[in-house]
Design a protein around this motif. Sequence first.
Motif, PDB file in Angstrom:
ATOM      1  N   ILE A  86       0.841  -1.206   0.000  1.00 18.99           N
ATOM      2  CA  ILE A  86       0.000   0.000   0.000  1.00 18.99           C
ATOM      3  C   ILE A  86       0.870   1.247   0.000  1.00 18.99           C
ATOM      4  N   THR A  87       1.909   1.234   0.801  1.00 18.44           N
ATOM      5  CA  THR A  87       2.800   2.398   0.893  1.00 18.44           C
ATOM      6  C   THR A  87       3.473   2.682  -0.438  1.00 18.44           C
ATOM      7  N   GLU A  88       3.933   1.630  -1.099  1.00 24.14           N
ATOM      8  CA  GLU A  88       4.632   1.814  -2.370  1.00 24.14           C
ATOM      9  C   GLU A  88       3.685   2.217  -3.496  1.00 24.14           C
ATOM     10  N   GLU A  89       2.488   1.587  -3.540  1.00 24.01           N
ATOM     11  CA  GLU A  89       1.580   1.848  -4.654  1.00 24.01           C
ATOM     12  C   GLU A  89       0.775   3.141  -4.469  1.00 24.01           C
ATOM     13  N   GLU A  90       0.458   3.499  -3.246  1.00 27.02           N
ATOM     14  CA  GLU A  90      -0.379   4.673  -3.014  1.00 27.02           C
ATOM     15  C   GLU A  90       0.387   5.849  -2.419  1.00 27.02           C
ATOM     16  N   GLY A  91       1.644   5.624  -2.060  1.00 31.98           N
ATOM     17  CA  GLY A  91       2.475   6.712  -1.572  1.00 31.98           C
ATOM     18  C   GLY A  91       1.981   7.343  -0.286  1.00 31.98           C
ATOM     19  N   ARG A  92       1.455   6.562   0.625  1.00 34.16           N
ATOM     20  CA  ARG A  92       0.948   7.098   1.892  1.00 34.16           C
ATOM     21  C   ARG A  92       1.225   6.101   3.019  1.00 34.16           C
ATOM     22  N   PRO A  93       1.327   6.608   4.228  1.00 37.35           N
ATOM     23  CA  PRO A  93       1.516   5.700   5.363  1.00 37.35           C
ATOM     24  C   PRO A  93       0.204   4.994   5.724  1.00 37.35           C
ATOM     25  N   VAL A  94       0.315   3.867   6.358  1.00 41.54           N
ATOM     26  CA  VAL A  94      -0.854   3.115   6.807  1.00 41.54           C
ATOM     27  C   VAL A  94      -1.011   3.334   8.313  1.00 41.54           C
ATOM     28  N   GLY A  95      -2.141   3.902   8.712  1.00 43.02           N
ATOM     29  CA  GLY A  95      -2.380   4.210  10.119  1.00 43.02           C
ATOM     30  C   GLY A  95      -2.740   2.987  10.948  1.00 43.02           C
ATOM     31  N   GLY A  96      -2.846   3.199  12.262  1.00 43.42           N
ATOM     32  CA  GLY A  96      -3.108   2.108  13.194  1.00 43.42           C
ATOM     33  C   GLY A  96      -4.434   1.420  12.955  1.00 43.42           C
ATOM     34  N   ARG A  97      -5.501   2.204  12.714  1.00 40.41           N
ATOM     35  CA  ARG A  97      -6.812   1.604  12.492  1.00 40.41           C
ATOM     36  C   ARG A  97      -6.841   0.759  11.225  1.00 40.41           C
ATOM     37  N   GLU A  98      -6.184   1.272  10.186  1.00 36.78           N
ATOM     38  CA  GLU A  98      -6.161   0.533   8.928  1.00 36.78           C
ATOM     39  C   GLU A  98      -5.347  -0.750   9.074  1.00 36.78           C
ATOM     40  N   ARG A  99      -4.237  -0.668   9.820  1.00 36.98           N
ATOM     41  CA  ARG A  99      -3.431  -1.877  10.054  1.00 36.98           C
ATOM     42  C   ARG A  99      -4.256  -2.934  10.795  1.00 36.98           C
ATOM     43  N   LYS A 100      -5.049  -2.471  11.773  1.00 32.99           N
ATOM     44  CA  LYS A 100      -5.873  -3.399  12.540  1.00 32.99           C
ATOM     45  C   LYS A 100      -6.902  -4.082  11.639  1.00 32.99           C
ATOM     46  N   ARG A 101      -7.528  -3.278  10.744  1.00 31.29           N
ATOM     47  CA  ARG A 101      -8.527  -3.844   9.836  1.00 31.29           C
ATOM     48  C   ARG A 101      -7.889  -4.841   8.881  1.00 31.29           C
ATOM     49  N   ILE A 102      -6.708  -4.505   8.353  1.00 33.11           N
ATOM     50  CA  ILE A 102      -6.008  -5.406   7.437  1.00 33.11           C
ATOM     51  C   ILE A 102      -5.662  -6.718   8.152  1.00 33.11           C
ATOM     52  N   LYS A 103      -5.236  -6.592   9.403  1.00 29.18           N
ATOM     53  CA  LYS A 103      -4.866  -7.787  10.167  1.00 29.18           C
ATOM     54  C   LYS A 103      -6.081  -8.681  10.397  1.00 29.18           C
ATOM     55  N   GLU A 104      -7.213  -8.075  10.707  1.00 26.46           N
ATOM     56  CA  GLU A 104      -8.446  -8.849  10.904  1.00 26.46           C
ATOM     57  C   GLU A 104      -8.856  -9.548   9.611  1.00 26.46           C
ATOM     58  N   ASP A 105      -8.715  -8.844   8.488  1.00 29.52           N
ATOM     59  CA  ASP A 105      -9.041  -9.447   7.196  1.00 29.52           C
ATOM     60  C   ASP A 105      -8.103 -10.614   6.885  1.00 29.52           C
ATOM     61  N   LEU A 106      -6.831 -10.455   7.222  1.00 28.39           N
ATOM     62  CA  LEU A 106      -5.864 -11.527   6.994  1.00 28.39           C
ATOM     63  C   LEU A 106      -6.200 -12.754   7.840  1.00 28.39           C
ATOM     64  N   PHE A 107      -6.600 -12.509   9.068  1.00 27.77           N
ATOM     65  CA  PHE A 107      -6.950 -13.614   9.952  1.00 27.77           C
ATOM     66  C   PHE A 107      -8.117 -14.411   9.362  1.00 27.77           C
ATOM     67  N   THR A 108      -9.114 -13.678   8.863  1.00 31.78           N
ATOM     68  CA  THR A 108     -10.279 -14.315   8.244  1.00 31.78           C
ATOM     69  C   THR A 108      -9.878 -15.094   6.996  1.00 31.78           C
ATOM     70  N   GLU A 109      -8.913 -14.551   6.261  1.00 30.95           N
ATOM     71  CA  GLU A 109      -8.464 -15.195   5.017  1.00 30.95           C
ATOM     72  C   GLU A 109      -7.629 -16.435   5.283  1.00 30.95           C
ATOM     73  N   LEU A 110      -6.776 -16.367   6.305  1.00 30.91           N
ATOM     74  CA  LEU A 110      -5.831 -17.452   6.540  1.00 30.91           C
ATOM     75  C   LEU A 110      -6.386 -18.573   7.413  1.00 30.91           C
ATOM     76  N   LEU A 111      -7.346 -18.267   8.274  1.00 29.84           N
ATOM     77  CA  LEU A 111      -7.822 -19.261   9.239  1.00 29.84           C
ATOM     78  C   LEU A 111      -8.339 -20.545   8.587  1.00 29.84           C
ATOM     79  N   PRO A 112      -9.147 -20.472   7.513  1.00 27.27           N
ATOM     80  CA  PRO A 112      -9.642 -21.724   6.915  1.00 27.27           C
ATOM     81  C   PRO A 112      -8.541 -22.621   6.369  1.00 27.27           C
ATOM     82  N   ARG A 113      -7.368 -22.038   6.092  1.00 25.29           N
ATOM     83  CA  ARG A 113      -6.264 -22.821   5.541  1.00 25.29           C
ATOM     84  C   ARG A 113      -5.231 -23.217   6.583  1.00 25.29           C
ATOM     85  N   ALA A 114      -5.519 -22.892   7.842  1.00 22.63           N
ATOM     86  CA  ALA A 114      -4.552 -23.159   8.903  1.00 22.63           C
ATOM     87  C   ALA A 114      -4.423 -24.661   9.173  1.00 22.63           C
TER      88      ALA A 114
END
Length: 305
Positions: A91-119
Amino acid sequence: MFFRNLTLFRFSKAVADDLARLAEVLPDHALRPVGGMEMFTRGFVAPVRGGEDAPLTHAVSHFTLFTVGGQDKMLPASVVNTELQRKVQKITEEEGRPVGGRERKRIKEDLFTELLPRAFVNETRLAGYVDTRGGWLVLDTSSRKAADNALTQLREALGSFPAVPLAPEEGPRVLLTDWLANGTLPVRLQLGDECELRDPASATGAIIRARRQDMHSDEIKEHLRNGKQVFQLGLVFNDRISFVLGEDLVVRKLKFLDAVLDDLGDSHENALAEASASFALLTLELEKLLGFLAECFGLPRPEDA
């Protein structure tokens, strides 16, 4: 079939009568496969291997064997965090902006949802049995957390199961220390070759662990003279069972000696016959040991309410 550790609970005669329902109620609480978005499941599995319809209890005399099974998703935090850093960097490289704490938390939650079925799924088993004549619940674990989880499964299956932790009338640490320091062991006990000594008055919590050591050595005696107390002690019962007894009265490193194994023999018609013979021998030996420990430490069976 032979247990390696013992965490013990006691129950009254009235509770023992209710345990006749175990074979009936456990199938409604059988282990099911963990779902795609679940972290774990718990339930009962057949204690003796067989087909899908194998019974969830195995009874010999007044002893009933059961096994609590579990499936746990293994999703290490390092895997999630590595993937999170990759997405944040993209995101930082493609959009040229920092990723804030709330957005990081949301991304992490989405990753958890994505990865859990394959765990990866890890399966666990914890065997135990109830002795309705003696009023013992015996679990093959030294972990209090695992024991409490197994007890919770039994309570859910039965509706209630008021088994209680051991409440010794004699202080285990005091008695174990006296056995080692003064050689005052009961007739059927012998010292093993390991112990754990601690200084209860030390702010640093000094701990001495001795293994494959002569318990009568001057080194051990010197630690005891300096005020250390016994928190774990290796013992041998009746020349048939060796174990390490803790001041929490958890039996660890349980081992049946040759005299017991010789009684088992090796000629059995099938797996079920072998399991029955092993379980019968296990419970016969442990019935004697638990009765002995109850006498030594004062572990009365709870009275009916």
